[in-house]
Write a protein that holds these residues in place. Structure first.
Motif, PDB file in Angstrom:
ATOM      1  N   ARG A   1      -0.276   3.864   8.015  1.00 12.59           N
ATOM      2  CA  ARG A   1       0.927   3.269   7.133  1.00 12.59           C
ATOM      3  C   ARG A   1       0.212   2.923   5.857  1.00 12.59           C
ATOM      4  NH1 ARG A   1       6.363   3.260   8.794  1.00 12.59           N
ATOM      5  NH2 ARG A   1       6.347   3.496   6.553  1.00 12.59           N
TER       6      ARG A   1
ATOM      7  N   ILE B   1       1.731  -0.641   3.611  1.00 12.05           N
ATOM      8  CA  ILE B   1       2.481  -1.531   3.599  1.00 12.05           C
ATOM      9  C   ILE B   1       1.979  -2.463   4.069  1.00 12.05           C
ATOM     10  CG2 ILE B   1       3.363   0.206   4.114  1.00 12.05           C
ATOM     11  CD1 ILE B   1       3.652  -0.166   6.911  1.00 12.05           C
TER      12      ILE B   1
ATOM     13  N   ASP C   1       7.004  -8.066  11.110  1.00 10.33           N
ATOM     14  CA  ASP C   1       6.695  -7.145  10.503  1.00 10.33           C
ATOM     15  C   ASP C   1       6.425  -5.833  10.863  1.00 10.33           C
ATOM     16  OD1 ASP C   1       6.309  -5.617   7.897  1.00 10.33           O
ATOM     17  OD2 ASP C   1       4.130  -7.092   7.730  1.00 10.33           O
TER      18      ASP C   1
ATOM     19  N   LYS D   1      11.229  -1.180  11.854  1.00  6.56           N
ATOM     20  CA  LYS D   1      12.388  -2.156  11.843  1.00  6.56           C
ATOM     21  C   LYS D   1      13.933  -2.045  12.114  1.00  6.56           C
ATOM     22  CE  LYS D   1       9.570  -3.259   8.332  1.00  6.56           C
ATOM     23  NZ  LYS D   1       8.351  -4.063   8.439  1.00  6.56           N
TER      24      LYS D   1
ATOM     25  N   ASP E   1       9.333  -9.759   7.658  1.00  5.10           N
ATOM     26  CA  ASP E   1       9.000  -8.907   6.373  1.00  5.10           C
ATOM     27  C   ASP E   1      10.372  -8.056   6.163  1.00  5.10           C
ATOM     28  OD1 ASP E   1       8.087  -8.816   4.018  1.00  5.10           O
ATOM     29  OD2 ASP E   1       6.933  -6.744   5.062  1.00  5.10           O
ATOM     30  N   ASN E   2      10.451  -7.673   4.732  1.00  6.10           N
ATOM     31  CA  ASN E   2      11.274  -6.811   4.964  1.00  6.10           C
ATOM     32  C   ASN E   2      12.797  -6.497   5.151  1.00  6.10           C
ATOM     33  OD1 ASN E   2       8.210  -5.429   5.753  1.00  6.10           O
ATOM     34  ND2 ASN E   2       8.621  -4.752   3.982  1.00  6.10           N
TER      35      ASN E   2
ATOM     36  N   ARG F   1      15.133  -4.217   1.668  1.00  5.87           N
ATOM     37  CA  ARG F   1      14.788  -2.635   1.660  1.00  5.87           C
ATOM     38  C   ARG F   1      15.525  -1.994   0.328  1.00  5.87           C
ATOM     39  NH1 ARG F   1      11.391  -0.826   5.591  1.00  5.87           N
ATOM     40  NH2 ARG F   1      10.518  -0.509   3.233  1.00  5.87           N
TER      41      ARG F   1
ATOM     42  N   LYS G   1       5.454  -4.266  -4.556  1.00  3.91           N
ATOM     43  CA  LYS G   1       5.320  -3.823  -3.146  1.00  3.91           C
ATOM     44  C   LYS G   1       7.403  -3.247  -3.131  1.00  3.91           C
ATOM     45  CE  LYS G   1       4.788  -4.238   0.884  1.00  3.91           C
ATOM     46  NZ  LYS G   1       5.098  -4.723   2.306  1.00  3.91           N
TER      47      LYS G   1
HETATM   48  C1  DHB Z   1       7.062  -0.361   4.861  1.00  2.20           C
HETATM   49  C2  DHB Z   1       7.376  -1.618   6.238  1.00  2.20           C
HETATM   50  C3  DHB Z   1       6.882  -2.819   5.328  1.00  2.20           C
HETATM   51  O1  DHB Z   1       6.353  -3.703   6.091  1.00  2.20           O
HETATM   52  C4  DHB Z   1       6.849  -2.773   4.683  1.00  2.20           C
HETATM   53  O2  DHB Z   1       6.022  -4.306   4.114  1.00  2.20           O
HETATM   54  C5  DHB Z   1       6.972  -2.552   3.369  1.00  2.20           C
HETATM   55  C6  DHB Z   1       6.840  -0.287   3.603  1.00  2.20           C
HETATM   56  C7  DHB Z   1       8.363   1.533   5.650  1.00  2.20           C
HETATM   57  O3  DHB Z   1       8.503   1.149   6.609  1.00  2.20           O
HETATM   58  O4  DHB Z   1       8.603   1.962   4.586  1.00  2.20           O
END
Ligand code: DHB
Ligand code: MG
Length: 223
Positions: free
Chosen positions: A37, A40, A140, A143, A166-167, A170, A210
């Motif tokens: 990925r 990210i 991280d 999710k 993190d995140n 969203r 981001k």
């Molecule tokens: C995504 C996952 C992450 O850990 C991030 O920092 C940004 C995006 C994702 O799964 O889209």
């Protein structure tokens, strides 16, 4: 000042990048296209903040869930130094190999342990084995399973430890997750934290290179 938008967020991050200066290895890890990925990894400011939090709290043992190309791992490893330990979990074998190379290039691999496998399984084994508690945990990974990861992090952390996630915003979708399993996972984790008197929680929304997201700082105050 005109209304803010993503272009300005990125421009401001560029302006502020001087505070999160990277060497070539950090830059290579953040921008690696060899991982599953690309793009990210945490932002430069988030990497710097993790470094500062780990150093300021005197963390010796750090646990990381999800390492991708090892960008945040390098920031954390440099904060604890050779007398510390970073234990980092990555699901994907190929990502872990890329991360291992970056850690070697960064000169920190001697005090980083990489565990390859699903973070839920690896952390369950750590709990069962009664590993020495961690001073700081950074989450991280995917999710969808975030609530499990936060619970395991709290089991593996010493009282007083920090858990950074993190995140957790969203793009605001936590207000209306629909059937997005990733966002629903974040919402479940937030719901569990709301009723948890082991912790103090602060969540900061972020905009920048981001997009719009956020991170949680959790302090474990009771066992
Ligand atoms: C995504 C996952 C992450 O850990 C991030 O920092 C940004 C995006 C994702 O799964 O889209
Ligand atoms: Mg992330």
């Amino acid at each position: 000042m005109t209304a803010s938008g993503p272009e300005q967020w990125v421009a401001v991050d560029e302006r502020l990048a001087v505070f999160a200066r990277e060497d070539a290895v950090l830059a290579a890890a953040r921008t690696s296209t060899e991982v599953t990925r690309p793009g990210i990894e945490v932002s430069r400011q988030m990497g710097r903040m993790l470094h500062i939090l780990a150093a300021a709290t005197g963390a010796r043992r750090v646990l990381e869930l999800g390492m991708l190309a090892g960008y945040s791992t390098i920031w954390l490893a440099r904060a604890v130094g050779p007398s510390g330990r970073v234990v980092s979990i990555e699901l994907d074998r190929d990502n872990a190999a890329v991360a291992r190379r970056h850690l070697e290039d960064a000169g920190v691999s001697a005090w980083v342990d990489i565990h390859c496998g699903p973070a839920a399984d690896v952390t369950a084994r750590m709990v069962a084995a009664g590993v020495e508690p961690f001073d700081l945990v950074f989450i991280d990974a995917d999710k969808a399973n975030l609530a499990t990861y936060v619970e395991r992090a709290l089991e593996l952390a010493r009282p007083g430890a920090l858990v950074i996630v993190d995140n957790v915003v969203r793009g605001g979708r936590i207000l209306d997750p629909g059937d997005d399993e990733q966002v629903r996972g974040v919402v479940r984790a937030l719901g569990a934290l709301q009723g948890d008197d082991r912790v103090q929680v602060s969540i900061t929304q972020t905009v920048g290179e981001k997009g719009w997201d956020g991170f949680a700082v959790i302090r474990k105050v009771a066992p």
